[in-house]
Design a protein around this motif. Structure first.
Motif, PDB file in Angstrom:
ATOM      1  N   ARG A  38       0.835  -1.332  -0.047  1.00 27.16           N
ATOM      2  CA  ARG A  38       0.087   0.050   0.103  1.00 27.16           C
ATOM      3  C   ARG A  38       1.023   1.256   0.040  1.00 27.16           C
ATOM      4  O   ARG A  38       1.924   1.176   0.427  1.00 27.16           O
ATOM      5  N   VAL A  95      -3.523   3.487  -1.620  1.00 18.30           N
ATOM      6  CA  VAL A  95      -3.842   2.700  -2.629  1.00 18.30           C
ATOM      7  C   VAL A  95      -3.195   1.523  -2.431  1.00 18.30           C
ATOM      8  O   VAL A  95      -1.923   1.521  -2.117  1.00 18.30           O
ATOM      9  N   TYR A  96      -4.032   0.339  -2.515  1.00 13.20           N
ATOM     10  CA  TYR A  96      -3.165  -1.026  -2.350  1.00 13.20           C
ATOM     11  C   TYR A  96      -3.119  -1.679  -3.594  1.00 13.20           C
ATOM     12  O   TYR A  96      -3.879  -1.320  -4.667  1.00 13.20           O
ATOM     13  N   TYR A  97      -1.896  -2.132  -3.821  1.00 15.14           N
ATOM     14  CA  TYR A  97      -1.322  -2.890  -4.878  1.00 15.14           C
ATOM     15  C   TYR A  97      -1.036  -4.159  -4.811  1.00 15.14           C
ATOM     16  O   TYR A  97      -0.229  -4.573  -3.690  1.00 15.14           O
ATOM     17  N   GLY A 120      -3.451  -0.912  -8.819  1.00 11.05           N
ATOM     18  CA  GLY A 120      -3.715   0.021  -7.657  1.00 11.05           C
ATOM     19  C   GLY A 120      -5.167  -0.064  -7.594  1.00 11.05           C
ATOM     20  O   GLY A 120      -6.367   0.176  -8.592  1.00 11.05           O
ATOM     21  N   THR A 121      -5.807  -0.009  -6.227  1.00 10.83           N
ATOM     22  CA  THR A 121      -7.276   0.209  -5.790  1.00 10.83           C
ATOM     23  C   THR A 121      -7.305   1.038  -4.632  1.00 10.83           C
ATOM     24  O   THR A 121      -6.561   0.869  -3.683  1.00 10.83           O
ATOM     25  N   GLN A 122      -7.900   2.212  -4.513  1.00  9.10           N
ATOM     26  CA  GLN A 122      -7.958   3.112  -3.549  1.00  9.10           C
ATOM     27  C   GLN A 122      -8.752   2.260  -2.332  1.00  9.10           C
ATOM     28  O   GLN A 122     -10.065   2.016  -2.450  1.00  9.10           O
TER      29      GLN A 122
END
Length: 127
Positions: A38, A95-97, A120-122
């Motif tokens: 993250r 942001v998660y990767y 990436g996802t917030q």
């Protein structure tokens, strides 16, 4: 073509739950270690959790132990990586990767450069 496609995330209040998922294809990712990182603006990307190729070994960063759970499903052509996040805190906002490393062993992968990354996802946790 290598793809790590993420989904999930979103906005939740403190104490709530969210999950993020990653579908990895294009390589034999069933033999690769996988991880979630993250990143928040102005800070370096940090490792949150990692899981070995078989799923037998996992690593959790201290701040998420007991709250986050990583899992993976190794299908023939796709690996589905998931992160269940419970008891979320505002400091989990990032942001998660998802990421993949060619060694199946997380002891080797930790601290080394990961090869492939998701988009990436917030994840936002409101106080």
């Amino acid at each position: 073509q290598v793809q790590l496609v993420q989904s999930g995330g979103g906005l939740v209040q403190t104490g709530g739950s969210l999950s993020v998922s990653c579908a990895a294809s294009g390589r034999t990712f069933s033999t690769w270690a996988m991880a979630w990182f993250r990143q928040v603006p102005g800070k370096e990307r940090e490792l949150v959790v990692a899981i070995s190729s078989t799923g037998d070994n996992t690593y959790y960063e201290d701040s998420v132990k007991g709250r986050f759970t990583v899992s993976r499903g190794n299908a023939k052509n796709t690996v589905n990586l998931s992160l269940q996040m419970n008891s979320l805190k505002p400091e989990d906002t990032a942001v998660y990767y998802c990421a993949a490393h060619p060694t199946g062993h997380i002891d080797y992968a930790l601290g080394r450069r990961w090869t492939y990354w998701g988009q990436g996802t917030q994840v936002t946790v409101s106080s």
